[in-house]
Scaffold this motif. Structure first.
Motif, short mmCIF file in Angstrom:
data_model
loop_
_atom_site.label_atom_id
_atom_site.label_comp_id
_atom_site.label_asym_id
_atom_site.label_seq_id
_atom_site.Cartn_x
_atom_site.Cartn_y
_atom_site.Cartn_z
N ARG A 97 0.82 -1.22 0.00
CA ARG A 97 0.00 0.00 0.00
C ARG A 97 0.85 1.27 0.00
O ARG A 97 0.62 2.19 -0.78
CB ARG A 97 -0.92 0.00 1.23
CG ARG A 97 -1.85 1.23 1.30
CD ARG A 97 -2.71 1.16 2.54
NE ARG A 97 -1.90 1.13 3.75
CZ ARG A 97 -1.42 2.23 4.35
NH1 ARG A 97 -1.68 3.43 3.84
NH2 ARG A 97 -0.71 2.13 5.45
N ASN A 123 -5.46 -11.16 2.90
CA ASN A 123 -6.11 -10.37 3.94
C ASN A 123 -7.16 -9.43 3.33
O ASN A 123 -7.09 -9.07 2.16
CB ASN A 123 -5.09 -9.51 4.70
CG ASN A 123 -4.01 -10.35 5.34
OD1 ASN A 123 -3.99 -11.56 5.21
ND2 ASN A 123 -3.11 -9.70 6.04
N ARG A 124 -8.08 -8.99 4.17
CA ARG A 124 -9.08 -8.02 3.74
C ARG A 124 -8.41 -6.70 3.38
O ARG A 124 -7.51 -6.23 4.07
CB ARG A 124 -10.12 -7.80 4.84
CG ARG A 124 -11.14 -6.73 4.51
CD ARG A 124 -12.17 -6.55 5.60
NE ARG A 124 -12.98 -5.37 5.36
CZ ARG A 124 -13.99 -5.29 4.51
NH1 ARG A 124 -14.30 -6.36 3.80
NH2 ARG A 124 -14.68 -4.18 4.34
N VAL A 125 -8.84 -6.10 2.29
CA VAL A 125 -8.33 -4.79 1.87
C VAL A 125 -9.23 -3.72 2.45
O VAL A 125 -10.45 -3.72 2.24
CB VAL A 125 -8.31 -4.68 0.33
CG1 VAL A 125 -7.87 -3.29 -0.10
CG2 VAL A 125 -7.39 -5.74 -0.27
N ASN A 126 -8.66 -2.79 3.20
CA ASN A 126 -9.46 -1.72 3.82
C ASN A 126 -9.78 -0.60 2.83
O ASN A 126 -10.91 -0.14 2.74
CB ASN A 126 -8.73 -1.16 5.05
CG ASN A 126 -8.65 -2.17 6.16
OD1 ASN A 126 -9.60 -2.91 6.42
ND2 ASN A 126 -7.50 -2.25 6.83
N SER A 127 -8.76 -0.14 2.11
CA SER A 127 -8.96 0.93 1.13
C SER A 127 -8.65 0.39 -0.27
O SER A 127 -7.59 -0.19 -0.49
CB SER A 127 -8.06 2.13 1.44
OG SER A 127 -8.10 3.06 0.37
N ARG A 152 -14.60 -6.68 -4.77
CA ARG A 152 -14.45 -5.38 -4.10
C ARG A 152 -14.48 -4.20 -5.07
O ARG A 152 -14.38 -3.05 -4.64
CB ARG A 152 -13.14 -5.35 -3.30
CG ARG A 152 -13.10 -6.27 -2.09
CD ARG A 152 -14.08 -5.83 -0.99
NE ARG A 152 -13.90 -4.43 -0.62
CZ ARG A 152 -13.00 -3.99 0.27
NH1 ARG A 152 -12.19 -4.86 0.87
NH2 ARG A 152 -12.92 -2.71 0.56
#
Length: 380
Positions: A97, A123-127, A152
Protein backbone atom coordinates in the motif's frame (compact mmCIF):
# COMPACT_ATOMS: atom_id res chain seq x y z
CA UNK A 1 -1.93 -14.60 -27.07
CA UNK A 2 0.53 -12.78 -29.37
CA UNK A 3 2.51 -9.84 -28.12
CA UNK A 4 0.97 -6.55 -29.19
CA UNK A 5 4.10 -4.48 -28.67
CA UNK A 6 7.69 -5.28 -29.45
CA UNK A 7 11.10 -4.39 -28.06
CA UNK A 8 12.56 -4.64 -24.61
CA UNK A 9 10.88 -2.97 -21.66
CA UNK A 10 12.20 -0.77 -18.88
CA UNK A 11 10.55 -1.88 -15.64
CA UNK A 12 10.77 -0.42 -12.12
CA UNK A 13 9.52 -2.31 -9.06
CA UNK A 14 8.63 -0.50 -5.83
CA UNK A 15 8.34 -2.18 -2.43
CA UNK A 16 8.04 -0.52 1.00
CA UNK A 17 8.43 -3.68 3.11
CA UNK A 18 11.60 -4.03 5.17
CA UNK A 19 11.78 -7.81 5.54
CA UNK A 20 12.73 -10.60 3.15
CA UNK A 21 9.89 -13.11 3.26
CA UNK A 22 7.77 -14.70 0.54
CA UNK A 23 6.57 -11.47 -1.04
CA UNK A 24 10.03 -9.93 -1.28
CA UNK A 25 11.53 -13.17 -2.59
CA UNK A 26 8.87 -13.27 -5.31
CA UNK A 27 9.74 -9.69 -6.33
CA UNK A 28 13.44 -10.52 -6.57
CA UNK A 29 12.76 -13.68 -8.60
CA UNK A 30 10.48 -11.72 -10.94
CA UNK A 31 13.09 -9.01 -11.53
CA UNK A 32 15.78 -11.61 -12.22
CA UNK A 33 13.52 -13.56 -14.57
CA UNK A 34 12.55 -10.47 -16.53
CA UNK A 35 16.20 -9.43 -16.79
CA UNK A 36 16.95 -12.90 -18.20
CA UNK A 37 14.53 -12.08 -21.02
CA UNK A 38 16.56 -8.94 -21.77
CA UNK A 39 14.41 -6.32 -20.09
CA UNK A 40 15.91 -3.57 -17.91
CA UNK A 41 14.77 -3.75 -14.28
CA UNK A 42 15.38 -1.52 -11.28
CA UNK A 43 14.13 -1.48 -7.69
CA UNK A 44 12.79 1.41 -5.60
CA UNK A 45 12.65 0.69 -1.86
CA UNK A 46 13.56 1.99 1.61
CA UNK A 47 17.25 2.38 2.51
CA UNK A 48 16.94 -0.04 5.44
CA UNK A 49 15.07 -2.76 3.47
CA UNK A 50 16.68 -6.20 3.26
CA UNK A 51 15.84 -6.17 -0.43
CA UNK A 52 18.58 -3.57 -0.95
CA UNK A 53 21.34 -6.08 -0.27
CA UNK A 54 19.58 -8.98 -2.01
CA UNK A 55 18.92 -6.98 -5.19
CA UNK A 56 22.40 -5.42 -5.18
CA UNK A 57 24.01 -8.85 -4.89
CA UNK A 58 21.86 -9.97 -7.82
CA UNK A 59 23.20 -7.05 -9.89
CA UNK A 60 19.91 -5.14 -9.98
CA UNK A 61 20.14 -1.32 -9.67
CA UNK A 62 18.49 -0.03 -6.48
CA UNK A 63 17.11 3.44 -5.73
CA UNK A 64 16.29 4.15 -2.08
CA UNK A 65 14.11 6.75 -0.39
CA UNK A 66 12.16 7.00 2.89
CA UNK A 67 8.57 5.75 2.73
CA UNK A 68 5.67 5.94 5.15
CA UNK A 69 3.86 9.01 6.45
CA UNK A 70 2.50 12.10 4.72
CA UNK A 71 5.80 14.00 4.69
CA UNK A 72 7.67 11.15 2.97
CA UNK A 73 4.79 10.83 0.50
CA UNK A 74 4.97 14.52 -0.41
CA UNK A 75 8.77 14.42 -0.71
CA UNK A 76 9.02 10.98 -2.27
CA UNK A 77 6.49 11.20 -5.09
CA UNK A 78 8.41 13.94 -6.97
CA UNK A 79 11.65 11.95 -6.52
CA UNK A 80 10.04 8.86 -8.04
CA UNK A 81 8.64 11.04 -10.81
CA UNK A 82 12.20 12.15 -11.69
CA UNK A 83 13.55 8.58 -11.51
CA UNK A 84 10.87 7.28 -13.87
CA UNK A 85 11.10 10.19 -16.29
CA UNK A 86 14.88 10.21 -16.48
CA UNK A 87 14.97 6.42 -16.81
CA UNK A 88 12.23 6.40 -19.49
CA UNK A 89 10.46 3.51 -17.75
CA UNK A 90 7.58 1.74 -19.46
CA UNK A 91 6.22 0.00 -16.35
CA UNK A 92 6.08 0.68 -12.62
CA UNK A 93 5.04 -2.39 -10.62
CA UNK A 94 4.18 -1.76 -6.96
CA UNK A 95 3.59 -4.36 -4.27
CA UNK A 96 2.37 -2.80 -0.99
CA UNK A 97 0.00 0.00 0.00
CA UNK A 98 2.68 2.53 1.01
CA UNK A 99 4.81 2.15 -2.11
CA UNK A 100 1.71 2.08 -4.32
CA UNK A 101 0.59 5.46 -3.04
CA UNK A 102 4.06 7.05 -3.09
CA UNK A 103 5.59 5.53 -6.22
CA UNK A 104 2.24 5.26 -7.96
CA UNK A 105 1.60 8.97 -7.49
CA UNK A 106 5.12 9.69 -8.80
CA UNK A 107 4.43 7.49 -11.83
CA UNK A 108 1.18 9.33 -12.51
CA UNK A 109 3.10 12.62 -12.38
CA UNK A 110 5.74 11.18 -14.73
CA UNK A 111 3.20 9.86 -17.22
CA UNK A 112 4.58 6.33 -16.94
CA UNK A 113 2.67 4.27 -19.55
CA UNK A 114 1.71 1.36 -17.27
CA UNK A 115 1.32 1.29 -13.48
CA UNK A 116 0.65 -2.18 -12.07
CA UNK A 117 -0.18 -3.13 -8.48
CA UNK A 118 0.50 -6.73 -7.43
CA UNK A 119 -1.58 -8.16 -4.59
CA UNK A 120 0.28 -10.92 -2.75
CA UNK A 121 -1.97 -11.41 0.29
CA UNK A 122 -5.38 -12.82 1.09
CA UNK A 123 -6.11 -10.37 3.94
CA UNK A 124 -9.08 -8.02 3.74
CA UNK A 125 -8.33 -4.79 1.87
CA UNK A 126 -9.46 -1.72 3.82
CA UNK A 127 -8.96 0.93 1.13
CA UNK A 128 -9.38 0.14 -2.55
CA UNK A 129 -7.58 3.35 -3.60
CA UNK A 130 -4.34 1.42 -4.18
CA UNK A 131 -6.16 -0.96 -6.57
CA UNK A 132 -8.53 1.30 -8.47
CA UNK A 133 -7.40 4.93 -8.75
CA UNK A 134 -3.59 4.75 -8.49
CA UNK A 135 -2.64 1.80 -10.76
CA UNK A 136 -3.86 1.22 -14.30
CA UNK A 137 -3.98 -2.55 -13.76
CA UNK A 138 -3.60 -5.19 -11.02
CA UNK A 139 -1.98 -8.63 -10.86
CA UNK A 140 -2.59 -11.26 -8.17
CA UNK A 141 -0.78 -14.42 -7.04
CA UNK A 142 -3.89 -16.61 -7.30
CA UNK A 143 -7.36 -16.63 -8.82
CA UNK A 144 -8.75 -16.64 -5.28
CA UNK A 145 -7.20 -13.21 -4.64
CA UNK A 146 -8.25 -12.02 -8.11
CA UNK A 147 -11.88 -12.94 -7.48
CA UNK A 148 -11.81 -11.15 -4.11
CA UNK A 149 -10.57 -7.91 -5.71
CA UNK A 150 -13.22 -8.17 -8.43
CA UNK A 151 -15.86 -8.52 -5.72
CA UNK A 152 -14.45 -5.38 -4.10
CA UNK A 153 -14.77 -3.36 -7.28
CA UNK A 154 -11.73 -3.89 -9.51
CA UNK A 155 -13.02 -4.41 -13.08
CA UNK A 156 -12.43 -8.01 -14.16
CA UNK A 157 -10.64 -6.97 -17.35
CA UNK A 158 -8.09 -4.99 -15.33
CA UNK A 159 -6.80 -7.79 -13.09
CA UNK A 160 -4.84 -10.91 -14.05
CA UNK A 161 -3.35 -13.82 -12.10
CA UNK A 162 0.38 -14.49 -12.35
CA UNK A 163 1.44 -17.41 -10.17
CA UNK A 164 4.58 -17.13 -8.07
CA UNK A 165 7.46 -19.30 -9.28
CA UNK A 166 9.29 -22.01 -7.42
CA UNK A 167 12.91 -23.01 -7.70
CA UNK A 168 13.09 -26.57 -8.95
CA UNK A 169 15.19 -28.97 -6.86
CA UNK A 170 18.61 -29.81 -8.27
CA UNK A 171 18.61 -33.13 -10.17
CA UNK A 172 19.96 -36.13 -8.28
CA UNK A 173 19.80 -34.40 -4.90
CA UNK A 174 20.71 -36.78 -2.09
CA UNK A 175 19.23 -35.65 1.22
CA UNK A 176 21.24 -35.66 4.43
CA UNK A 177 18.15 -35.09 6.60
CA UNK A 178 17.78 -38.62 7.94
CA UNK A 179 21.45 -38.86 8.87
CA UNK A 180 21.25 -35.44 10.54
CA UNK A 181 18.30 -36.56 12.70
CA UNK A 182 19.65 -40.11 13.13
CA UNK A 183 16.39 -41.63 11.91
CA UNK A 184 15.97 -45.39 11.50
CA UNK A 185 15.68 -46.81 7.95
CA UNK A 186 11.98 -47.55 8.39
CA UNK A 187 11.11 -43.96 9.42
CA UNK A 188 8.24 -42.25 7.59
CA UNK A 189 8.85 -38.51 7.65
CA UNK A 190 6.10 -35.89 7.50
CA UNK A 191 7.51 -32.41 6.94
CA UNK A 192 6.03 -28.94 7.21
CA UNK A 193 7.79 -25.81 5.94
CA UNK A 194 6.22 -22.52 7.00
CA UNK A 195 6.80 -19.44 9.12
CA UNK A 196 5.67 -20.13 12.68
CA UNK A 197 2.47 -18.20 13.26
CA UNK A 198 -0.96 -19.25 14.51
CA UNK A 199 -2.70 -19.17 11.11
CA UNK A 200 -0.24 -21.69 9.65
CA UNK A 201 -1.88 -24.48 11.67
CA UNK A 202 1.14 -26.10 13.34
CA UNK A 203 -0.86 -26.85 16.51
CA UNK A 204 -3.61 -28.47 14.47
CA UNK A 205 -1.10 -30.54 12.54
CA UNK A 206 0.51 -31.82 15.75
CA UNK A 207 -2.92 -32.51 17.26
CA UNK A 208 -3.93 -34.49 14.17
CA UNK A 209 -0.70 -36.49 14.15
CA UNK A 210 -0.47 -37.15 17.89
CA UNK A 211 -2.66 -40.31 18.10
CA UNK A 212 -1.30 -41.55 14.76
CA UNK A 213 2.26 -41.30 16.04
CA UNK A 214 1.29 -43.23 19.17
CA UNK A 215 0.18 -46.19 17.04
CA UNK A 216 2.93 -45.83 14.44
CA UNK A 217 6.38 -45.61 16.04
CA UNK A 218 8.05 -45.18 12.65
CA UNK A 219 6.39 -41.77 12.02
CA UNK A 220 8.39 -38.56 12.54
CA UNK A 221 7.38 -34.93 12.02
CA UNK A 222 9.88 -32.29 10.87
CA UNK A 223 8.94 -28.62 11.33
CA UNK A 224 10.95 -26.05 9.38
CA UNK A 225 10.46 -22.36 10.07
CA UNK A 226 11.06 -19.64 12.64
CA UNK A 227 8.93 -17.15 14.51
CA UNK A 228 8.50 -16.15 18.15
CA UNK A 229 6.62 -16.75 20.34
CA UNK A 230 5.18 -19.69 18.38
CA UNK A 231 8.53 -21.51 18.24
CA UNK A 232 8.80 -21.58 22.03
CA UNK A 233 5.11 -22.42 22.47
CA UNK A 234 5.35 -25.39 20.13
CA UNK A 235 8.52 -26.60 21.87
CA UNK A 236 6.66 -26.60 25.20
CA UNK A 237 3.66 -28.35 23.67
CA UNK A 238 5.86 -31.07 22.15
CA UNK A 239 7.65 -31.63 25.47
CA UNK A 240 4.34 -31.86 27.35
CA UNK A 241 2.92 -34.54 25.05
CA UNK A 242 6.15 -36.53 25.20
CA UNK A 243 7.06 -36.42 21.51
CA UNK A 244 10.29 -34.43 21.60
CA UNK A 245 12.17 -37.41 20.15
CA UNK A 246 9.70 -37.71 17.23
CA UNK A 247 8.85 -34.09 16.39
CA UNK A 248 11.94 -32.23 15.21
CA UNK A 249 11.94 -28.42 15.17
CA UNK A 250 14.70 -27.28 12.84
CA UNK A 251 14.05 -23.53 12.83
CA UNK A 252 14.86 -21.47 9.73
CA UNK A 253 16.79 -23.40 7.10
CA UNK A 254 18.42 -22.48 3.80
CA UNK A 255 18.36 -26.11 2.57
CA UNK A 256 14.63 -26.69 2.10
CA UNK A 257 15.18 -28.87 -1.04
CA UNK A 258 17.41 -31.13 1.09
CA UNK A 259 14.66 -31.45 3.71
CA UNK A 260 11.92 -32.13 1.17
CA UNK A 261 14.09 -34.75 -0.55
CA UNK A 262 14.48 -36.57 2.77
CA UNK A 263 10.76 -36.61 3.55
CA UNK A 264 7.85 -38.84 2.56
CA UNK A 265 4.82 -36.53 3.00
CA UNK A 266 4.36 -32.76 3.05
CA UNK A 267 1.60 -31.38 5.30
CA UNK A 268 0.63 -27.78 6.03
CA UNK A 269 -2.62 -27.01 7.81
CA UNK A 270 -2.64 -23.28 7.07
CA UNK A 271 -5.96 -21.61 7.79
CA UNK A 272 -5.36 -18.61 5.49
CA UNK A 273 -3.29 -18.59 2.32
CA UNK A 274 -3.21 -16.34 -0.75
CA UNK A 275 -1.56 -18.99 -2.90
CA UNK A 276 0.66 -21.53 -1.15
CA UNK A 277 3.53 -22.20 -3.56
CA UNK A 278 5.28 -24.27 -0.88
CA UNK A 279 2.84 -27.05 -1.84
CA UNK A 280 4.18 -26.84 -5.39
CA UNK A 281 7.77 -26.97 -4.11
CA UNK A 282 6.89 -30.15 -2.23
CA UNK A 283 5.19 -31.61 -5.32
CA UNK A 284 8.30 -30.82 -7.38
CA UNK A 285 10.27 -32.91 -4.89
CA UNK A 286 7.92 -35.83 -5.53
CA UNK A 287 6.00 -35.58 -2.26
CA UNK A 288 2.27 -36.13 -1.83
CA UNK A 289 0.83 -33.09 -0.07
CA UNK A 290 -1.87 -32.50 2.52
CA UNK A 291 -3.46 -29.07 2.87
CA UNK A 292 -6.55 -27.20 3.96
CA UNK A 293 -8.97 -26.02 1.27
CA UNK A 294 -8.64 -22.28 1.89
CA UNK A 295 -7.62 -19.32 -0.27
CA UNK A 296 -5.59 -20.28 -3.31
CA UNK A 297 -4.43 -23.68 -2.00
CA UNK A 298 -6.76 -25.59 -4.33
CA UNK A 299 -4.92 -23.94 -7.25
CA UNK A 300 -1.65 -25.46 -6.01
CA UNK A 301 -2.93 -28.95 -5.08
CA UNK A 302 -4.99 -31.22 -7.32
CA UNK A 303 -7.20 -32.84 -4.71
CA UNK A 304 -7.16 -36.62 -4.97
CA UNK A 305 -4.41 -36.53 -7.58
CA UNK A 306 -1.32 -34.74 -6.23
CA UNK A 307 -2.52 -34.63 -2.64
CA UNK A 308 -5.45 -34.38 -0.25
CA UNK A 309 -7.33 -31.22 0.73
CA UNK A 310 -9.47 -31.12 3.88
CA UNK A 311 -12.05 -28.55 4.98
CA UNK A 312 -10.90 -25.73 7.25
CA UNK A 313 -11.07 -26.39 10.98
CA UNK A 314 -11.40 -30.17 10.69
CA UNK A 315 -8.66 -31.85 12.72
CA UNK A 316 -10.40 -35.20 12.24
CA UNK A 317 -10.32 -34.75 8.45
CA UNK A 318 -6.67 -33.78 8.63
CA UNK A 319 -5.96 -36.88 10.74
CA UNK A 320 -7.77 -39.12 8.25
CA UNK A 321 -5.79 -37.70 5.33
CA UNK A 322 -2.52 -38.24 7.20
CA UNK A 323 -3.51 -41.80 8.09
CA UNK A 324 -4.33 -42.58 4.45
CA UNK A 325 -0.90 -41.51 3.26
CA UNK A 326 1.03 -42.90 6.22
CA UNK A 327 -0.48 -46.35 5.75
CA UNK A 328 -0.37 -46.58 1.96
CA UNK A 329 3.07 -46.25 0.41
CA UNK A 330 1.58 -46.95 -3.02
CA UNK A 331 -0.75 -43.96 -2.69
CA UNK A 332 2.18 -41.82 -1.57
CA UNK A 333 4.17 -42.87 -4.63
CA UNK A 334 1.28 -42.25 -7.07
CA UNK A 335 0.46 -38.80 -5.69
CA UNK A 336 4.12 -37.85 -5.51
CA UNK A 337 4.65 -38.84 -9.14
CA UNK A 338 1.52 -36.92 -10.20
CA UNK A 339 2.80 -33.84 -8.39
CA UNK A 340 6.13 -33.96 -10.19
CA UNK A 341 4.34 -34.31 -13.54
CA UNK A 342 2.13 -31.33 -12.74
CA UNK A 343 5.08 -29.09 -11.93
CA UNK A 344 7.41 -30.11 -14.74
CA UNK A 345 4.83 -30.52 -17.50
CA UNK A 346 2.68 -27.42 -16.93
CA UNK A 347 5.51 -24.96 -16.37
CA UNK A 348 3.27 -22.24 -14.91
CA UNK A 349 5.22 -22.28 -11.65
CA UNK A 350 8.64 -21.98 -13.30
CA UNK A 351 10.75 -18.82 -13.42
CA UNK A 352 10.57 -18.88 -17.20
CA UNK A 353 6.79 -19.27 -17.04
CA UNK A 354 6.52 -16.31 -14.65
CA UNK A 355 8.58 -14.07 -16.96
CA UNK A 356 6.74 -15.12 -20.09
CA UNK A 357 3.35 -14.57 -18.49
CA UNK A 358 4.40 -11.23 -16.95
CA UNK A 359 5.72 -9.93 -20.26
CA UNK A 360 2.57 -11.08 -22.03
CA UNK A 361 0.36 -9.25 -19.53
CA UNK A 362 2.48 -6.08 -19.57
CA UNK A 363 2.49 -5.90 -23.37
CA UNK A 364 -1.24 -6.51 -23.67
CA UNK A 365 -2.02 -3.80 -21.12
CA UNK A 366 0.41 -1.34 -22.70
CA UNK A 367 -1.33 -1.87 -26.02
CA UNK A 368 -4.76 -1.39 -24.41
CA UNK A 369 -3.54 1.89 -22.96
CA UNK A 370 -2.31 3.06 -26.35
CA UNK A 371 1.43 2.37 -26.06
CA UNK A 372 2.69 0.17 -28.88
CA UNK A 373 6.38 0.10 -28.10
CA UNK A 374 8.87 0.63 -25.31
CA UNK A 375 9.35 4.18 -24.09
CA UNK A 376 11.86 6.29 -25.95
CA UNK A 377 13.72 9.31 -24.63
CA UNK A 378 11.34 12.25 -24.55
CA UNK A 379 8.25 10.08 -25.12
CA UNK A 380 6.90 10.62 -21.62
Amino acid sequence: MPSETSGLLRIAHAEAALGFAGQERRILKEMQAMRERGHHVELICRPEAKLVQAATEAGIPVRTLPMGGLLNLLRGAPKVCRILREGHFDVLNTHSRIDTLLAGLGARMAGTPLIVRTRHLTNRVNSMLAYTWVPHRVTTVSNHVREYLIERGVPADRVETIYSPITLPPPGLRSALREELNLPPEAVVVCCVAILRATKGHRELIEALRPLMKDRPQVHLVLVGSGSPMFEQLQSMIEEIGLADRIHMLGFRHDVPNILAGSDIFALATQKEASGTVYVEAAAAGLPVIGVDVGGVSEMVKNGETGILVPAGEVTGLRAALANLLDDDGLRARMGAAGRRMVYAEGKFSLAGLAERTEQVYRTWLAQLGFHGPAAPGSH
